[in-house]
Design a protein around this motif. Structure first.
Motif, PDB file in Angstrom:
ATOM      1  N   ARG A 251      32.438  62.878  86.909  1.00 20.81           N
ATOM      2  CA  ARG A 251      31.574  61.803  87.246  1.00 20.81           C
ATOM      3  C   ARG A 251      31.166  62.383  88.825  1.00 20.81           C
TER       4      ARG A 251
ATOM      5  N   THR B  29      40.856  64.624  82.513  1.00 22.12           N
ATOM      6  CA  THR B  29      40.345  63.383  83.017  1.00 22.12           C
ATOM      7  C   THR B  29      41.688  62.251  83.089  1.00 22.12           C
TER       8      THR B  29
ATOM      9  N   MET C 217      37.461  59.790  73.648  1.00 20.82           N
ATOM     10  CA  MET C 217      36.370  60.754  74.005  1.00 20.82           C
ATOM     11  C   MET C 217      35.938  61.678  72.972  1.00 20.82           C
TER      12      MET C 217
ATOM     13  N   THR D 255      41.427  56.562  80.335  1.00 15.20           N
ATOM     14  CA  THR D 255      40.764  55.032  81.052  1.00 15.20           C
ATOM     15  C   THR D 255      40.054  54.610  79.380  1.00 15.20           C
ATOM     16  N   GLU D 256      39.482  53.354  79.781  1.00 16.41           N
ATOM     17  CA  GLU D 256      38.799  52.842  78.590  1.00 16.41           C
ATOM     18  C   GLU D 256      37.723  53.784  78.390  1.00 16.41           C
ATOM     19  N   LYS D 257      37.167  54.412  79.440  1.00 16.08           N
ATOM     20  CA  LYS D 257      35.884  55.334  79.190  1.00 16.08           C
ATOM     21  C   LYS D 257      36.274  56.513  78.322  1.00 16.08           C
ATOM     22  N   THR D 258      37.872  57.145  78.758  1.00 20.38           N
ATOM     23  CA  THR D 258      37.991  58.390  78.055  1.00 20.38           C
ATOM     24  C   THR D 258      38.776  58.259  76.850  1.00 20.38           C
TER      25      THR D 258
END
Ligand SMILES: NC(=O)c1ccc[n+]([C@@H]2O[C@H](COP(=O)([O-])OP(=O)(O)OC[C@H]3O[C@@H](n4cnc5c(N)ncnc54)[C@H](O)[C@@H]3O)[C@@H](O)[C@H]2O)c1
Length: 505
Positions: free
Chosen positions: A219, A252, A261, A255-258
């Motif tokens: 990021r 990474t 993934m 998280t909820e984003k990864t």
């Protein structure tokens, strides 16, 4: 800043952590670690197991705390369950994680602190912890070197096809072709680091001498200096970087984003024959998609130490995929990382001077003279502790300036703040931890410190009672118009109307 929840604080690898120093009452602390059994006594530095209990039992007990340690964390009759209702602190690790669900948090009515003795607190329901006002802490950076070295090893194990040769030796075989037909040099390969934080950056530096083509995705971009040093090139789009890589290393957090993934579709975008190293978290991958891609050969080798769940059951499919180089979760629990950087740290504390007030109260520790009351403890751990009130507001020859270049930790307070600007941060090449002994770290340039990978900690909640009481007092002073009356007394006046004409309930 590695803040994990609304009430979170983070400590670095120095071991310099303060457990509610403002609550003198005894706490019930529960530690959950893997059992070492016959290995426990083989190395006195091996402290990350249940038997050695992180090596902090004597210290905690000397402070009057109760310390219960177990490896028994599953099921309704487990040891952890017996203490969950009245424990104040739970120490756990990613290597033998307690899955701290919302349900567990609900039961843990007294819980104040969830401490991860390692990095990665995805075993904790962070939202439920934040909602319950529980502080979540992890030891950022404590095992970054261990994991980066381990990843470099795993890359080489996969690229050079090490394991079939090892198995030949164990099995009494000798077949060079069985190894060599898919053994390569790392030199010239394109290696993509997904997540260039503390571990990712160290890995980039360690890969530099191998003359690879280094790419990274995050990021945030790493500093131009580090880009120049490593030759690594930033790629903003994950789907653009992946097809270019011969080796992909994932670093990474989960998280909820990864989470998920690397699903079937994204794995499909990887180069055919790609090698993957994942020491980050298993749930970043879709378990079955990895199995399928390894079976088809799309992924030519997969190595890592993280599993979902942990410990991995005997029938976990990743135990059986072709060309894997998996281990249990070990990369961040070397003896060195367990000691959380055993080398001595230079710690600088900047507080206001108390002068003649110093000796009036032995509990008055927030001043230069008393130095937070932690000198003996820090020095007993081999650290150097320099304390001053001379905080550079007054120019380049101040005390702080003399130590800024080689200090590892800076402790400051909002009461006598050091304004930690980007310029100061640039000078502080060794700085790992900025500790605010209080609440509110706005004297720190957060962006500059985050870019530099410096951990920022504050002692959340330490003075909430003090501030709330003070606010109540101020409300009453204003509403009841207290001060004019006080001044009348001081000035020898007496005029009730001068007060009461604007005094209310
Ligand atoms: N296997 C082990 O023993 C072990 C040990 C330590 C850490 N870990 C895992 O490795 C992870 C990384 O550790 P670290 O110390 O380098 O953490 P870090 O916080 O220093 O770095 C994480 C990096 O990931 C980036 N990132 C976060 N979300 C992203 C996203 N959605 N897309 C792209 N980039 C993203 C961040 O910007 C940051 O640069 C930890 O969270 C933990 O899960 C594993």
């Amino acid at each position: 800043m590695a803040t994990l929840s609304a009430a979170a604080a983070t400590v670095d690898g120095t071991g310099s952590r303060t457990l509610h120093a403002n609550s003198p009452d005894s706490k019930k602390i529960v530690g959950v670690f893997y059992k070492a059994n016959e290995y426990a006594s083989l190395n006195p530095e091996f402290v990350g197991c249940a038997e050695a209990a992180l090596g902090i039992r004597d210290w905690l007990e000397s402070k009057g705390h109760q310390y219960i340690v177990t490896d028994d964390k599953e099921g309704p009759n487990c040891e952890l369950e017996k203490h969950i209702h009245d424990m104040h602190v739970l120490i756990t690790t990613p290597f033998h994680p307690v899955y701290v669900t919302a349900e567990k948090i609900k039961k843990a009515k007294n819980l104040q602190l969830l401490l991860t003795a390692g990095v990665g607190s995805d075993h904790i329901d962070l939202k439920a912890a934040a909602d319950a006002g529980i502080t979540v802490v992890e030891i950022s950076g404590s095992n970054a070197v261990s994991v980066a070295e381990d990843e470099l090893m795993r890359i080489l194990i996969l690229v050079r096809n090490f394991l079939p040769g090892y198995h030949q030796v164990i099995d009494g075989d000798w077949n060079v072709a069985g190894i060599a037909h898919r053994a390569y040099d790392l030199e010239g390969k394109t290696v993509g680091i997904i997540g260039a934080g503390r571990i990712g950056k160290l890995l980039l530096q360690r890969l530099k001498p191998f003359n690879c083509n280094l790419l990274y995705h995050d990021r945030l971009m790493i500093s131009p200096e580090l880009e120049k040093e490593t030759g690594a090139k930033f790629e903003e789009d994950l789907d653009v970087i992946l097809p270019k890589c011969d080796v992909v290393v994932i670093n990474t957090p989960l998280t909820e984003k990864t989470r998920g993934m690397f699903d079937k579709e994204r794995i499909g975008k990887l180069k055919k024959g790609v090698l993957i190293v994942n020491n980050a978290r298993a749930a970043i991958m879709d378990t079955q998609a990895v199995v399928d891609a390894c079976s088809s050969g799309h992924i030519a080798g997969y190595s890592g130490d993280v599993w979902n769940p942990q410990p991995a059951p005997r029938d976990h499919p990743w135990r059986y995929i072709p060309n894997h180089a998996m281990t249990p979760h070990v990369s961040g629990t070397t003896i060195n990382s367990q000691a959380n950087s055993p080398d001595s740290k230079k710690i600088v504390g900047v507080f206001y001077k108390a002068n003649e007030y110093t000796s009036l109260n032995p509990e008055f520790v927030g001043c230069v003279e008393a130095a937070l009351g932690i000198r003996d403890w820090l020095e007993s751990k081999g650290h150097r502790y320099i304390v001053t009130d001379d905080n550079c507001k007054e120019g380049p020859n101040c005390q702080l300036e003399k130590h800024i270049h080689d200090m590892h930790v800076l402790i400051t307070t909002p009461f006598h703040p050091v304004y930690v600007t980007a310029e100061k941060k640039k000078k502080a090449k060794n700085l790992q931890l900025l500790l605010t002994a209080g609440v509110g770290s706005d004297h720190i340039d957060m962006k500059a410190t985050a870019d530099a990978g410096i951990t920022v900690v504050e002692i959340s909640g330490s003075n909430a009672v003090s501030v709330a009481e003070d606010e109540l007092m101020r409300i009453l002073i204003l509403v009841r118009n207290f001060l004019p009356g006080y001044h009348q007394v001081i000035d020898g006046d007496g005029n009730v109307a001068g007060i009461t004409h604007r005094a209310y309930d």
